[in-house]
Design an enzyme around this catalytic site. Structure first.
Site, PDB file in Angstrom:
ATOM      1  CG  ASP A 141      52.984  84.382  97.819  1.00 39.45           C
ATOM      2  OD1 ASP A 141      51.925  84.886  98.251  1.00 39.45           O
ATOM      3  OD2 ASP A 141      53.883  83.954  98.567  1.00 39.45           O
ATOM      4  CB  THR A 188      50.155  83.092 102.545  1.00 38.86           C
ATOM      5  OG1 THR A 188      50.371  81.678 102.593  1.00 38.86           O
ATOM      6  CG2 THR A 188      49.392  83.519 103.786  1.00 38.86           C
ATOM      7  CD  GLU A 195      54.200  84.358 101.854  1.00 40.59           C
ATOM      8  OE1 GLU A 195      52.992  84.551 101.757  1.00 40.59           O
ATOM      9  OE2 GLU A 195      54.988  85.261 102.207  1.00 40.59           O
ATOM     10  CE  LYS A 254      55.690  86.418  99.273  1.00 37.37           C
ATOM     11  NZ  LYS A 254      54.283  86.767  99.559  1.00 37.37           N
ATOM     12  N   GLY A 255      55.674  89.176 103.582  1.00 38.79           N
ATOM     13  CA  GLY A 255      55.600  88.791 104.985  1.00 38.79           C
ATOM     14  C   GLY A 255      54.563  89.565 105.774  1.00 38.79           C
ATOM     15  N   GLY A 256      53.819  90.417 105.059  1.00 41.37           N
ATOM     16  CA  GLY A 256      52.735  91.144 105.738  1.00 41.37           C
ATOM     17  C   GLY A 256      51.733  90.184 106.365  1.00 41.37           C
ATOM     18  N   GLY A 257      51.647  88.999 105.808  1.00 44.10           N
ATOM     19  CA  GLY A 257      50.746  87.980 106.352  1.00 44.10           C
ATOM     20  C   GLY A 257      51.479  86.964 107.215  1.00 44.10           C
TER      21      GLY A 257
HETATM   22  C1  5RP Z   1      52.046  87.006 103.356  1.00 45.41           C
HETATM   23  C2  5RP Z   1      52.509  87.843 102.215  1.00 45.41           C
HETATM   24  C3  5RP Z   1      51.455  88.378 101.320  1.00 45.41           C
HETATM   25  O1  5RP Z   1      51.639  87.854 100.044  1.00 45.41           O
HETATM   26  C4  5RP Z   1      51.564  89.865 101.298  1.00 45.41           C
HETATM   27  O2  5RP Z   1      51.433  90.337 102.629  1.00 45.41           O
HETATM   28  C5  5RP Z   1      50.473  90.492 100.429  1.00 45.41           C
HETATM   29  O3  5RP Z   1      49.238  90.256 101.007  1.00 45.41           O
HETATM   30  P1  5RP Z   1      47.902  90.824 100.383  1.00 45.41           P
HETATM   31  O4  5RP Z   1      47.703  90.152  99.088  1.00 45.41           O
HETATM   32  O5  5RP Z   1      46.849  90.474 101.402  1.00 45.41           O
HETATM   33  O6  5RP Z   1      48.060  92.312 100.236  1.00 45.41           O
HETATM   34  O7  5RP Z   1      53.664  88.064 101.998  1.00 45.41           O
HETATM   35  O8  5RP Z   1      53.114  86.684 104.205  1.00 45.41           O
END
Ligand code: 5RP
Length: 262
Positions: free
Chosen positions: A89, A33, A111, A102-105
């Site tokens: 991912d 994600t 995940e 991870k987890g910015g999204g």
């Molecule tokens: C989502 C995540 C994403 O993989 C992470 O935030 C990186 O995101 P992006 O590719 O938009 O920089 O962990 O929960």
């Protein structure tokens, strides 16, 4: 149209494009994600449609599931797939051991479950995600809504005895209300600046009642594919020690990605 991609989008795209070369027919593939993972889902969809690649995808969020359906990747649940060959991912940070934040999204829970249930995890990222020490990116921790303020206070208290630089914790918001994850939980972001011992922190956080999971991925990632704005990709394999550069050439047809929202 490919020439109109910003350097950062080009870096994400080439990392994604290179990573889908690892996918072979018959594989069950975890679909990550985020914006970089969304490029990967598009690239994989292209292989499914144009090469007739036969795969089964397991999405790590409702929005990845929606995108996978849109680009023609057959998907199923993790319980149906049981075990996966590969997960690809993104990440918010990775270090030299390929440990991750991870987890910015806000999708860290699915995940982590999906990546852990895979023979191999490949992370795709632009070069800015590489850090000497994890922690500049706020560490996401998924907590259940019941008693979240108490859970947050317990996290803050726990951090006092740990090797971190900052201890500020904030509830992630979506406008005026708490952000709610796919699993109906909240996210508390830990502004730690520097994490001295990620392994210890990951273990300790998960002992706190109310914490569902944290965004530290320790010993889960096998390969990182780092995209660069000039079309180069660096492929680094933590198990074999291999570290080499490749090149991904953008074709004019790559403008099919121009309408992406993520
Ligand atoms: C989502 C995540 C994403 O993989 C992470 O935030 C990186 O995101 P992006 O590719 O938009 O920089 O962990 O929960």
């Amino acid at each position: 149209m490919a020439a109109e991609l910003s350097p950062i989008d080009k870096a994400k795209f080439v990392a994604a494009k290179r990573a889908v070369d690892f996918v072979e027919g018959g594989m069950k593939v975890g679909l990550g994600t985020g914006s970089t993972a969304a490029w990967m889902v598009r690239c994989l969809g292209e292989r499914v449609r144009e090469e007739g690649l036969k795969i089964l995808g397991v999405p790590t969020s409702s929005r990845t599931a929606e995108l996978a359906r849109k680009v023609g990747i057959p998907i199923t649940s993790l319980d149906d797939a049981k075990w996966l060959d590969l997960t690809i991912d993104g990440a918010d940070e990775f270090d030299s051991h390929l440990n991750l934040i991870k987890g910015g999204g806000a999708a860290l829970l699915q995940e982590k479950i999906v990546a852990t249930a895979s023979d191999q995890m490949i992370v795709i990222a632009d070069a800015a995600k590489e850090v000497a020490q994890l922690g500049a990116f706020p560490l996401p921790v998924e907590v259940i809504p019941f008693g979240w303020q108490t859970t947050k206070a317990l996290i803050e208290e726990t951090l006092v005895s740990l090797d971190v630089l900052g201890r500020d914790c904030t509830l992630r918001m979506n406008g005026q209300t708490p952000l709610v994850t796919d699993e109906a939980n909240y996210i508390v972001d830990l502004h730690l600046t520097r994490i001295g011992n990620p392994r210890q922190l990951a273990l300790v956080l998960n002992q706190i009642p109310g914490v569902v999971e944290n965004g530290l991925f320790i010993d889960i990632c096998d390969i990182v594919v780092i995209g660069h704005g000039d079309g180069r990709v660096t492929v680094r394999d933590i198990n074999s020690g291999d570290d080499h550069d490749d090149r991904v050439d953008l074709a004019p047809g790559d403008n099919i990605f121009a309408d992406m929202k993520e």
